[in-house]
Design a protein around this motif. Structure first.
Motif, PDB file in Angstrom:
ATOM      1  N   ALA A 291       0.806  -1.220   0.000  1.00  0.00           N
ATOM      2  CA  ALA A 291       0.000   0.000   0.000  1.00  0.00           C
ATOM      3  C   ALA A 291       0.842   1.273   0.000  1.00  0.00           C
ATOM      4  CB  ALA A 291      -0.930   0.010   1.210  1.00  0.00           C
ATOM      5  N   VAL A 292       2.148   1.151   0.191  1.00  0.00           N
ATOM      6  CA  VAL A 292       3.011   2.329   0.331  1.00  0.00           C
ATOM      7  C   VAL A 292       2.899   3.296  -0.857  1.00  0.00           C
ATOM      8  CG1 VAL A 292       5.422   3.104   0.460  1.00  0.00           C
ATOM      9  CG2 VAL A 292       4.590   1.311   1.996  1.00  0.00           C
ATOM     10  N   PRO A 293       2.990   2.846  -2.117  1.00  0.00           N
ATOM     11  CA  PRO A 293       2.877   3.817  -3.215  1.00  0.00           C
ATOM     12  C   PRO A 293       1.539   4.577  -3.207  1.00  0.00           C
ATOM     13  CG  PRO A 293       3.791   1.756  -4.022  1.00  0.00           C
ATOM     14  CD  PRO A 293       3.327   1.498  -2.618  1.00  0.00           C
ATOM     15  N   ALA A 294       0.459   3.854  -2.934  1.00  0.00           N
ATOM     16  CA  ALA A 294      -0.860   4.504  -2.912  1.00  0.00           C
ATOM     17  C   ALA A 294      -0.957   5.498  -1.760  1.00  0.00           C
ATOM     18  CB  ALA A 294      -1.960   3.455  -2.803  1.00  0.00           C
ATOM     19  N   LEU A 295      -0.407   5.151  -0.608  1.00  0.00           N
ATOM     20  CA  LEU A 295      -0.443   6.065   0.538  1.00  0.00           C
ATOM     21  C   LEU A 295       0.438   7.284   0.284  1.00  0.00           C
ATOM     22  CD1 LEU A 295      -0.364   3.402   3.379  1.00  0.00           C
ATOM     23  CD2 LEU A 295      -2.286   4.918   2.797  1.00  0.00           C
ATOM     24  N   GLY A 296       1.572   7.090  -0.366  1.00  0.00           N
ATOM     25  CA  GLY A 296       2.421   8.227  -0.723  1.00  0.00           C
ATOM     26  C   GLY A 296       1.705   9.176  -1.667  1.00  0.00           C
TER      27      GLY A 296
ATOM     28  N   VAL B  28      -2.493  13.782   6.165  1.00  0.00           N
ATOM     29  CA  VAL B  28      -2.056  13.411   7.511  1.00  0.00           C
ATOM     30  C   VAL B  28      -2.384  11.938   7.781  1.00  0.00           C
ATOM     31  CG1 VAL B  28      -2.396  13.836   9.982  1.00  0.00           C
ATOM     32  CG2 VAL B  28      -2.146  15.763   8.402  1.00  0.00           C
ATOM     33  N   LYS B  29      -3.586  11.518   7.421  1.00  0.00           N
ATOM     34  CA  LYS B  29      -3.953  10.108   7.613  1.00  0.00           C
ATOM     35  C   LYS B  29      -3.034   9.189   6.804  1.00  0.00           C
ATOM     36  CE  LYS B  29      -8.857  10.619   8.772  1.00  0.00           C
ATOM     37  NZ  LYS B  29      -8.950  12.042   8.987  1.00  0.00           N
ATOM     38  N   ALA B  30      -2.717   9.592   5.589  1.00  0.00           N
ATOM     39  CA  ALA B  30      -1.832   8.775   4.752  1.00  0.00           C
ATOM     40  C   ALA B  30      -0.428   8.699   5.354  1.00  0.00           C
ATOM     41  CB  ALA B  30      -1.790   9.334   3.329  1.00  0.00           C
ATOM     42  N   ILE B  31       0.059   9.801   5.865  1.00  0.00           N
ATOM     43  CA  ILE B  31       1.398   9.826   6.467  1.00  0.00           C
ATOM     44  C   ILE B  31       1.437   8.954   7.719  1.00  0.00           C
ATOM     45  CG2 ILE B  31       3.083  11.310   7.633  1.00  0.00           C
ATOM     46  CD1 ILE B  31       2.139  13.525   5.584  1.00  0.00           C
ATOM     47  N   TRP B  32       0.423   9.036   8.538  1.00  0.00           N
ATOM     48  CA  TRP B  32       0.377   8.196   9.732  1.00  0.00           C
ATOM     49  C   TRP B  32       0.248   6.722   9.345  1.00  0.00           C
ATOM     50  CZ3 TRP B  32       0.653   9.434  15.042  1.00  0.00           C
ATOM     51  CH2 TRP B  32       1.011  10.766  15.278  1.00  0.00           C
ATOM     52  N   ALA B  33      -0.481   6.444   8.276  1.00  0.00           N
ATOM     53  CA  ALA B  33      -0.573   5.065   7.784  1.00  0.00           C
ATOM     54  C   ALA B  33       0.805   4.578   7.348  1.00  0.00           C
ATOM     55  CB  ALA B  33      -1.573   4.975   6.635  1.00  0.00           C
ATOM     56  N   LEU B  34       1.548   5.433   6.658  1.00  0.00           N
ATOM     57  CA  LEU B  34       2.910   5.078   6.256  1.00  0.00           C
ATOM     58  C   LEU B  34       3.774   4.811   7.487  1.00  0.00           C
ATOM     59  CD1 LEU B  34       3.450   7.629   3.369  1.00  0.00           C
ATOM     60  CD2 LEU B  34       3.475   5.133   3.144  1.00  0.00           C
ATOM     61  N   GLY B  35       3.588   5.629   8.511  1.00  0.00           N
ATOM     62  CA  GLY B  35       4.360   5.459   9.734  1.00  0.00           C
ATOM     63  C   GLY B  35       4.113   4.129  10.424  1.00  0.00           C
ATOM     64  N   ALA B  36       2.928   3.548  10.199  1.00  0.00           N
ATOM     65  CA  ALA B  36       2.566   2.280  10.835  1.00  0.00           C
ATOM     66  C   ALA B  36       3.082   1.069  10.062  1.00  0.00           C
ATOM     67  CB  ALA B  36       1.045   2.192  10.973  1.00  0.00           C
ATOM     68  N   ILE B  37       3.586   1.293   8.862  1.00  0.00           N
ATOM     69  CA  ILE B  37       4.063   0.188   8.024  1.00  0.00           C
ATOM     70  C   ILE B  37       5.575   0.062   8.194  1.00  0.00           C
ATOM     71  CG2 ILE B  37       4.315  -0.656   5.656  1.00  0.00           C
ATOM     72  CD1 ILE B  37       1.744   0.946   4.988  1.00  0.00           C
ATOM     73  N   SER B  38       6.012  -1.122   8.554  1.00  0.00           N
ATOM     74  CA  SER B  38       7.447  -1.318   8.720  1.00  0.00           C
ATOM     75  C   SER B  38       8.105  -1.566   7.368  1.00  0.00           C
ATOM     76  CB  SER B  38       7.716  -2.495   9.675  1.00  0.00           C
ATOM     77  OG  SER B  38       7.151  -3.667   9.138  1.00  0.00           O
ATOM     78  N   GLY B  39       9.394  -1.347   7.336  1.00  0.00           N
ATOM     79  CA  GLY B  39      10.145  -1.648   6.129  1.00  0.00           C
ATOM     80  C   GLY B  39      10.700  -0.430   5.426  1.00  0.00           C
ATOM     81  N   PRO B  40      11.629  -0.678   4.508  1.00  0.00           N
ATOM     82  CA  PRO B  40      12.316   0.417   3.827  1.00  0.00           C
ATOM     83  C   PRO B  40      11.425   1.201   2.868  1.00  0.00           C
ATOM     84  CG  PRO B  40      12.995  -1.701   2.908  1.00  0.00           C
ATOM     85  CD  PRO B  40      12.155  -1.998   4.109  1.00  0.00           C
ATOM     86  N   GLU B  41      10.394   0.569   2.291  1.00  0.00           N
ATOM     87  CA  GLU B  41       9.517   1.283   1.350  1.00  0.00           C
ATOM     88  C   GLU B  41       8.813   2.438   2.052  1.00  0.00           C
ATOM     89  OE1 GLU B  41       9.165  -2.022   2.042  1.00  0.00           O
ATOM     90  OE2 GLU B  41       9.447  -3.127   0.176  1.00  0.00           O
ATOM     91  N   ALA B  42       8.265   2.160   3.237  1.00  0.00           N
ATOM     92  CA  ALA B  42       7.556   3.196   3.991  1.00  0.00           C
ATOM     93  C   ALA B  42       8.531   4.276   4.464  1.00  0.00           C
ATOM     94  CB  ALA B  42       6.819   2.580   5.167  1.00  0.00           C
ATOM     95  N   GLN B  43       9.717   3.864   4.883  1.00  0.00           N
ATOM     96  CA  GLN B  43      10.715   4.839   5.317  1.00  0.00           C
ATOM     97  C   GLN B  43      11.079   5.778   4.169  1.00  0.00           C
ATOM     98  OE1 GLN B  43      14.257   3.289   7.175  1.00  0.00           O
ATOM     99  NE2 GLN B  43      15.377   5.208   6.859  1.00  0.00           N
ATOM    100  N   GLU B  44      11.306   5.228   2.996  1.00  0.00           N
ATOM    101  CA  GLU B  44      11.650   6.048   1.831  1.00  0.00           C
ATOM    102  C   GLU B  44      10.515   7.005   1.473  1.00  0.00           C
ATOM    103  OE1 GLU B  44      12.898   3.559  -1.416  1.00  0.00           O
ATOM    104  OE2 GLU B  44      14.329   2.491  -0.130  1.00  0.00           O
ATOM    105  N   ALA B  45       9.284   6.528   1.561  1.00  0.00           N
ATOM    106  CA  ALA B  45       8.138   7.396   1.256  1.00  0.00           C
ATOM    107  C   ALA B  45       8.075   8.552   2.246  1.00  0.00           C
ATOM    108  CB  ALA B  45       6.840   6.594   1.278  1.00  0.00           C
TER     109      ALA B  45
END
Length: 172
Positions: A104-109, A129-146
């Motif tokens: 889901a990372v690309p869609a949330l970004g 803001v909701k998308a950013i917090w969702a990204l924050g809840a996903i572990s891994g390098p994809e979410a970190q990069e986003a």
């Protein structure tokens, strides 16, 4: 979905002082289903195929009433997050957040950067803001990069929330 079926589904919504007027079992029986998640997914796919924003909302209500949150919702929700024909993007992002899938990372970004026309008035950028917090809840390098990419956004709210999430994750 017929107007009567929509009324039936709306009966699942809790109204303060009145409660719910329908049970999930009543809705399931009407639609000939025994599983709320399966019904929600069927209604969601049907609404998407017809591009019916009201029926997307009905499917979301059934999904919530059934407590459904399976991986089978991931692809339809990703598709809905990018669709400009409905107005439930914040709900979609919230549901994607609960799945916590790196897919889901690309869609949330994208949701963090996109302002749908119907949300043009929102200076607080609630969808972002909701998308950013969702990204924050996903572990891994994809979410970190986003999140790192959002840290340099023009919008101050987006930048601040991306930094908060990076700090919360221990990545700043």
């Amino acid at each position: 979905m017929t107007p009567e079926e929509r009324d039936l589904v709306m009966g699942l919504v809790f109204v303060p002082g009145r409660g719910r007027t329908r049970t999930l079992d009543e809705v399931l029986a009407h639609f000939g289903e025994s599983d709320g998640g399966a019904l929600a997914l069927r209604l969601l796919r049907d609404a998407m195929e017809r591009r019916d924003a009201v029926d997307v909302e009905m499917a979301v209500i059934v999904k919530a009433a059934a407590g459904a949150s399976g991986e089978e919702f991931l692809e339809p929700l990703i598709e809905l997050s990018r669709a400009d024909w409905h107005t439930r993007h914040e709900d979609v992002v919230r549901m994607l957040s609960k799945l916590r899938s790196p897919k889901a990372v690309p869609a949330l970004g994208e949701a963090a950067r996109w302002v749908p026309e119907y949300l043009d008035w929102d200076e607080n950028r609630a969808l972002a803001v909701k998308a950013i917090w969702a990204l924050g809840a996903i572990s891994g390098p994809e979410a970190q990069e986003a999140l790192e990419g959002l840290r340099d956004a023009e919008n101050e709210i987006i930048r601040e929330n991306a930094v908060k999430q990076l700090k919360r994750r221990g990545e700043l």
